[in-house]
Write a protein that holds these residues in place. Structure first.
Motif, PDB file in Angstrom:
ATOM      1  N   MET A 145      24.934   1.972  45.919  1.00  0.00           N
ATOM      2  CA  MET A 145      24.699   2.600  44.620  1.00  0.00           C
ATOM      3  C   MET A 145      24.861   4.110  44.739  1.00  0.00           C
ATOM      4  O   MET A 145      24.605   4.691  45.790  1.00  0.00           O
ATOM      5  N   VAL A 146      25.321   4.721  43.673  1.00  0.00           N
ATOM      6  CA  VAL A 146      25.336   6.183  43.598  1.00  0.00           C
ATOM      7  C   VAL A 146      24.207   6.535  42.643  1.00  0.00           C
ATOM      8  O   VAL A 146      24.161   6.051  41.510  1.00  0.00           O
ATOM      9  N   SER A 147      23.308   7.360  43.119  1.00  0.00           N
ATOM     10  CA  SER A 147      22.102   7.630  42.332  1.00  0.00           C
ATOM     11  C   SER A 147      22.423   8.414  41.062  1.00  0.00           C
ATOM     12  O   SER A 147      23.180   9.384  41.092  1.00  0.00           O
ATOM     13  N   LEU A 148      21.823   7.997  39.979  1.00  0.00           N
ATOM     14  CA  LEU A 148      21.985   8.739  38.724  1.00  0.00           C
ATOM     15  C   LEU A 148      20.948   9.849  38.630  1.00  0.00           C
ATOM     16  O   LEU A 148      21.151  10.862  37.973  1.00  0.00           O
ATOM     17  N   ARG A 300      18.487  18.441  52.834  1.00  0.00           N
ATOM     18  CA  ARG A 300      17.367  18.399  51.882  1.00  0.00           C
ATOM     19  C   ARG A 300      17.465  17.148  50.997  1.00  0.00           C
ATOM     20  O   ARG A 300      16.480  16.470  50.732  1.00  0.00           O
ATOM     21  N   THR A 301      18.691  16.848  50.559  1.00  0.00           N
ATOM     22  CA  THR A 301      18.867  15.642  49.729  1.00  0.00           C
ATOM     23  C   THR A 301      18.421  14.404  50.507  1.00  0.00           C
ATOM     24  O   THR A 301      17.709  13.535  49.983  1.00  0.00           O
ATOM     25  N   LEU A 302      18.842  14.332  51.774  1.00  0.00           N
ATOM     26  CA  LEU A 302      18.543  13.123  52.550  1.00  0.00           C
ATOM     27  C   LEU A 302      17.064  13.058  52.950  1.00  0.00           C
ATOM     28  O   LEU A 302      16.481  11.969  53.002  1.00  0.00           O
ATOM     29  N   ASP A 303      16.467  14.211  53.230  1.00  0.00           N
ATOM     30  CA  ASP A 303      15.024  14.202  53.560  1.00  0.00           C
ATOM     31  C   ASP A 303      14.235  13.650  52.372  1.00  0.00           C
ATOM     32  O   ASP A 303      13.321  12.840  52.528  1.00  0.00           O
ATOM     33  N   ARG A 304      14.629  14.113  51.208  1.00  0.00           N
ATOM     34  CA  ARG A 304      13.920  13.655  50.008  1.00  0.00           C
ATOM     35  C   ARG A 304      14.129  12.153  49.801  1.00  0.00           C
ATOM     36  O   ARG A 304      13.205  11.421  49.491  1.00  0.00           O
ATOM     37  N   ALA A 305      15.361  11.715  50.030  1.00  0.00           N
ATOM     38  CA  ALA A 305      15.657  10.281  49.862  1.00  0.00           C
ATOM     39  C   ALA A 305      14.849   9.461  50.854  1.00  0.00           C
ATOM     40  O   ALA A 305      14.318   8.402  50.531  1.00  0.00           O
ATOM     41  N   ARG A 306      14.717   9.982  52.075  1.00  0.00           N
ATOM     42  CA  ARG A 306      13.955   9.247  53.095  1.00  0.00           C
ATOM     43  C   ARG A 306      12.485   9.160  52.680  1.00  0.00           C
ATOM     44  O   ARG A 306      11.858   8.117  52.799  1.00  0.00           O
ATOM     45  N   ASP A 307      11.952  10.260  52.149  1.00  0.00           N
ATOM     46  CA  ASP A 307      10.549  10.238  51.702  1.00  0.00           C
ATOM     47  C   ASP A 307      10.349   9.223  50.577  1.00  0.00           C
ATOM     48  O   ASP A 307       9.339   8.545  50.516  1.00  0.00           O
ATOM     49  N   GLU A 312      11.978   2.911  45.925  1.00  0.00           N
ATOM     50  CA  GLU A 312      11.701   3.922  44.909  1.00  0.00           C
ATOM     51  C   GLU A 312      13.011   4.473  44.310  1.00  0.00           C
ATOM     52  O   GLU A 312      13.122   4.695  43.105  1.00  0.00           O
ATOM     53  N   LEU A 313      14.016   4.661  45.170  1.00  0.00           N
ATOM     54  CA  LEU A 313      15.301   5.155  44.659  1.00  0.00           C
ATOM     55  C   LEU A 313      15.907   4.148  43.685  1.00  0.00           C
ATOM     56  O   LEU A 313      16.487   4.504  42.665  1.00  0.00           O
ATOM     57  N   ARG A 314      15.745   2.881  44.028  1.00  0.00           N
ATOM     58  CA  ARG A 314      16.248   1.828  43.118  1.00  0.00           C
ATOM     59  C   ARG A 314      15.462   1.826  41.813  1.00  0.00           C
ATOM     60  O   ARG A 314      16.032   1.632  40.733  1.00  0.00           O
ATOM     61  N   ALA A 315      14.137   2.021  41.943  1.00  0.00           N
ATOM     62  CA  ALA A 315      13.299   1.995  40.732  1.00  0.00           C
ATOM     63  C   ALA A 315      13.691   3.139  39.813  1.00  0.00           C
ATOM     64  O   ALA A 315      13.800   2.977  38.596  1.00  0.00           O
ATOM     65  N   GLU A 316      13.933   4.316  40.413  1.00  0.00           N
ATOM     66  CA  GLU A 316      14.383   5.472  39.617  1.00  0.00           C
ATOM     67  C   GLU A 316      15.670   5.162  38.864  1.00  0.00           C
ATOM     68  O   GLU A 316      15.831   5.507  37.696  1.00  0.00           O
ATOM     69  N   GLN A 317      16.577   4.518  39.591  1.00  0.00           N
ATOM     70  CA  GLN A 317      17.878   4.186  39.006  1.00  0.00           C
ATOM     71  C   GLN A 317      17.689   3.244  37.814  1.00  0.00           C
ATOM     72  O   GLN A 317      18.300   3.408  36.765  1.00  0.00           O
TER      73      GLN A 317
END
Ligand code: BGC
Length: 820
Positions: A145-148, A300-307, A312-317
């Motif tokens: 997925m590409v995050s929106l 920074r993008t990846l650190d945030r994604a890891r956190d 959660e990333l899927r839920a956001e999407q």
């Protein structure tokens, strides 16, 4: 309904696009259809394993290389700077080896296979059961997925489970810079192939991406590459994080080089014990920031994604898309094939535009390199209506992008000896990139198209703040261009003419008084004058600023009004139609009925001069004016114009069918309207123009929404908050529901055979509509139902061909196929 798809492979599912069978024969198509993107970053639907492909594709909107355009014969003012979107380093690759045998879909013994793109959560999923050459069954499940929500982020998962026996498993996750599509085995990708199709991207023959940095951390599996474009100086950083979870024993290894960063896992896999790999990827690009700094941003993008973690990333999407569908969904109950296709089209506009912030919307979105990644009028006339009425924030971004090009457009007008601003026909960086001026630069209508989209946006949203601060400059500079380009003729009363331009129809170029251009320029002039006068009263400070900033005079505003009122609008009394331009009717007619199919599209089979000599259209031109400026024409004129132009319109551009559908609906050709609608609806899903492999036809996807809302839904925006509805529900549909967000209030519109229903779904505003002449007001908790007496006029069959009828000079209109 005629079904365009093989449903045993492509089942009709209202919320998913699913492929049940792998077919190596149409990879170009499926790579486009299963592309995932967010308007900034796009990943084609290439298989994870990398090898089998039509075109490996990863695109970052606006990330381009420049090159000097070499004209065989030079002339003053020709476009100089070629711009081509760069196929970015590919971070999608996850190769799998079992017993050292690679998984290669084209030859693999696949016992089960399914791939689907879920339009509700924006995740592409693939599940397959592979029987290895040594007879072991391996279950492979992956997602992409590409995050929106996180503009720079893509998230992939890859899970392998042996079902029978233990075996050594190797998973090699890579970021690979292929140098413009040449793959690691030095096979050039097919989209770059030979031939002379002007719709493909130019081929860049030298090395484009210069490696600047690479890094890898063997403890964490994090790897990164940084590049700089040799000529444009643009920079890119890409970084991937890896997280492996398994009960099996494993080791890992990281290797990086200039063009390849690889994280490999060797696993002693036991049956029934899964190996789960999560790969998160970040892309950052810039006009010149060193790629090292871009890698900091990736970190920074990846650190945030890891956190956050994948759930959660899927839920956001999902939340993002829930809100999108709440605003934008179109429902056609009882028609699963149509429903699925409509949603895929809407999803595709969203994927092209959602996070395009600061950039334009390329003709192919971020799904392919077709048209070199350029921005055209497609955005303003085809994509923006959907955005304006469902996702105004994205519409505003698209307009702000044009505003940011205003200085370049002023310079361009100067180069062409004009005042005001001339926006480039095609561009990425603001410079005109159209090497073929006749069908490119000459399309001055782009100025009016931008003014039109701006006007529509302001009218629908009430965002006067944007208008007063920035939009006004666009109105003024485009109006100035028209006032300066046109000229007065005073024989039969004073008329204002515009000569030497090309309208939307690219099969007739550099003409005088192109109807579409004149009608749209008239609108542009009128609207600019009105905007200036309104500003003068509503916001004197902003008016004073604008006056000083733009050196605006009262006289020029008056002159715009005069030019608009006296604009020459070609009309042929004898035929009762609007000629496309002042000489159009003098040309011979092209006989499309007898043109062999292997000679279509005309642009790939005839020299432009041959085409230009005839009355034959690539795409709607007058008919588009009938839609965009419908108030300027009577119902009789609309019907006569549609009937005249329809038989000579090839539809060789996918920008045509949607417009023909809308006007066919309006004038009463219901069956024809539906046929045009279906052909647009399936243009990519069924590859009806044979070039979906180059990317999604984004203008057509936007046009599909307009064909639904304006064509069947009958919605028109007359400006200044005047909205009308005169629906044309297709015969087989029990109902149609679409949504409009106007002045911050969202209204759900449902058309049924005998009534139209308006319900406020969100917001507190009261909105007034004119439904077939009667005013209705809808507000929160105050839905409205209006009875409908039928679905408008009804004309059977197709418009009669004008062949055999007489021109005003008595000659008979005949048609031929050149060279036949
Ligand atoms: C059409 C143009 C369009 C371009 C990009 C061409 O084939 O004729 O109107 O802007 O494609 O989609």
């Amino acid at each position: 309904m005629r079904d365009f798809l093989d449903r045993s492979r492509w089942p009709a599912d209202e919320w998913r696009l699913t492929e049940r069978r792998y077919d190596a024969g149409d990879l170009g198509l499926t790579e486009t259809l299963f592309a995932v993107g967010n308007g900034y970053l796009g990943l084609r639907g290439n298989v994870e394993e990398g090898r089998d492909s039509h075109t490996h594709g990863t695109f970052v909107n606006g990330f381009h290389e420049t090159w000097p355009i070499q004209h065989a014969e030079e002339a003053f003012g020709f476009a100089r700077v070629g711009q081509t979107i760069v196929n970015a380093p590919d971070a999608k690759i996850i190769r799998l080896y079992v017993d050292d045998e690679p998984l290669l879909l084209s030859v693999a013994d696949l016992h089960e296979y399914e791939r689907s793109l879920d339009l509700r959560d924006g995740v592409l999923r693939r599940r397959l059961l592979w029987r290895t050459p040594s007879g072991k069954r391996v279950l492979v499940e992956s997602t992409r997925m590409v995050s929106l929500e996180q503009k720079h982020l893509a998230v992939m998962t890859f899970e392998v489970t042996l079902l029978d026996d233990p075996a050594p498993v190797a998973i090699s996750s890579q970021i690979l810079n292929r140098q413009d599509g040449e793959d690691e085995y030095h096979v050039r990708h097919k989209a770059m192939g030979e031939g002379s199709d002007p719709r493909k991207a130019e081929q860049l023959t030298r090395r484009v991406l210069e490696p600047q940095t690479n890094e890898g951390d063997s403890d964490t599996g994090r790897v990164a590459l940084g590049f700089r474009c040799a000529e444009s100086g643009m920079t890119l950083g890409v970084m991937a994080d890896h997280d492996i979870v398994t009960e099996n024993e494993f080791t890992s290894r990281v290797v990086t080089g200039d063009d390849l960063a690889k994280t490999t896992y060797r696993v002693a896999a036991q049956p029934g014990v899964p190996v789960r790999l999560t790969k998160t990827v970040a892309y950052h690009t810039s006009r010149g920031v060193p790629s090292r700094e871009l890698l900091d941003r990736c970190r920074r993008t990846l650190d945030r994604a890891r956190d956050l973690g994948v759930p959660e990333l899927r839920a956001e999407q999902r939340t993002w898309l829930d809100a999108f569908w709440a605003r934008a969904d179109v429902e056609v109950p009882g028609q699963p094939e149509v429903q699925q296709a409509i949603r895929w089209n809407l999803f595709s506009i969203m994927q092209a535009a959602a996070r395009a912030e600061g950039q334009g919307i390329p003709a192919k979105g971020v799904t392919g390199s077709g048209y070199g990644g350029h921005y055209f009028w497609d955005t303003e006339v085809y994509v923006m209506p959907f955005l304006t009425y469902t996702t105004p924030r994205a519409a505003r971004n698209a307009l702000r992008f044009r505003y940011s090009l205003l200085d370049a457009a002023r310079r361009r007008a100067g180069q062409l000896a004009q005042k005001g601003a001339l926006f480039p026909w095609r561009t990425i960086n603001g410079e005109e990139a159209s090497a073929y001026y006749a069908a490119g630069t000459a399309q001055y209508h782009i100025d009016a198209d931008i003014a039109y989209a701006l006007s529509q946006y302001v009218g629908a949203t009430g965002d006067v703040e944007f208008l007063d601060r920035e939009g006004i400059d666009v109105f003024v500079e485009t109006a100035r261009l028209w006032a300066d380009l046109g000229f007065w003729r005073s024989e039969e009363g004073s008329t204002f003419h515009i000569h030497g331009v090309t309208g939307p129809d690219e099969y007739t170029t550099v003409v005088n008084d192109n109807l579409y251009t004149n009608v749209m320029a008239r609108f542009n002039l009128r609207r600019a004058a009105e905007a200036v006068r309104t500003l003068q009263h509503s916001n004197p400070t902003a008016y004073a600023d604008a006056k000083a900033r733009l050196s605006l005079t009262d006289e020029e505003v008056e002159e715009w009004g005069r030019a608009a009122r006296n604009m020459s609008i070609p009309f042929d009394e004898h035929l009762g139609i609007h000629p496309q331009d002042s000489h159009f009717l003098e040309r011979e007619m092209w006989d499309l009925d007898h043109t062999p199919l292997d000679k279509r599209p005309l642009l790939l089979n005839y020299h432009p001069l041959v085409i230009y000599r005839f009355q034959v259209l690539k795409q709607a031109d007058v008919v588009l004016a009938l839609f965009l400026q419908g108030e300027d024409f009577t119902p009789e004129q609309k019907r006569a114009d549609f009937e005249y132009y329809d038989p000579i319109t090839t539809g060789d551009s996918t920008l045509s069918a949607v417009v023909q559908s809308i006007i066919a609906s309006e004038v009463g050709y219901h069956d024809l309207a539906y046929r045009y609608f279906l052909s647009a609806l399936f243009v990519d899903l069924a590859d009806r123009h044979g070039n979906t492999s180059d990317g999604v036809h984004v203008a057509s996807t936007g046009g599909v929404w307009s064909a639904v809302a304006a064509g069947f839904g009958g919605f028109r925006d007359l400006g200044a908050g005047q909205w009308t509805m005169d629906p044309r529900l297709p015969d087989d549909w029990e109902s149609l529901t679409y949504r409009l967000t106007l002045r911050g209030t969202r209204v759900r519109v449902t058309v049924r055979p005998d009534e139209l229903e308006l319900v406020v779904e969100d917001g507190q505003g009261h909105l007034a509509f004119e439904v077939r002449g009667a005013e209705v007001v809808v507000g929160p908790d105050a839905p409205v139902t209006v009875p409908l007496d039928g679905q408008g006029p009804r004309l059977e069959g197709e418009p009669p061909s004008p062949i055999g009828t007489r021109r005003s000079d008595g000659t008979i209109i005949s048609a031929i196929v050149p060279g036949a």
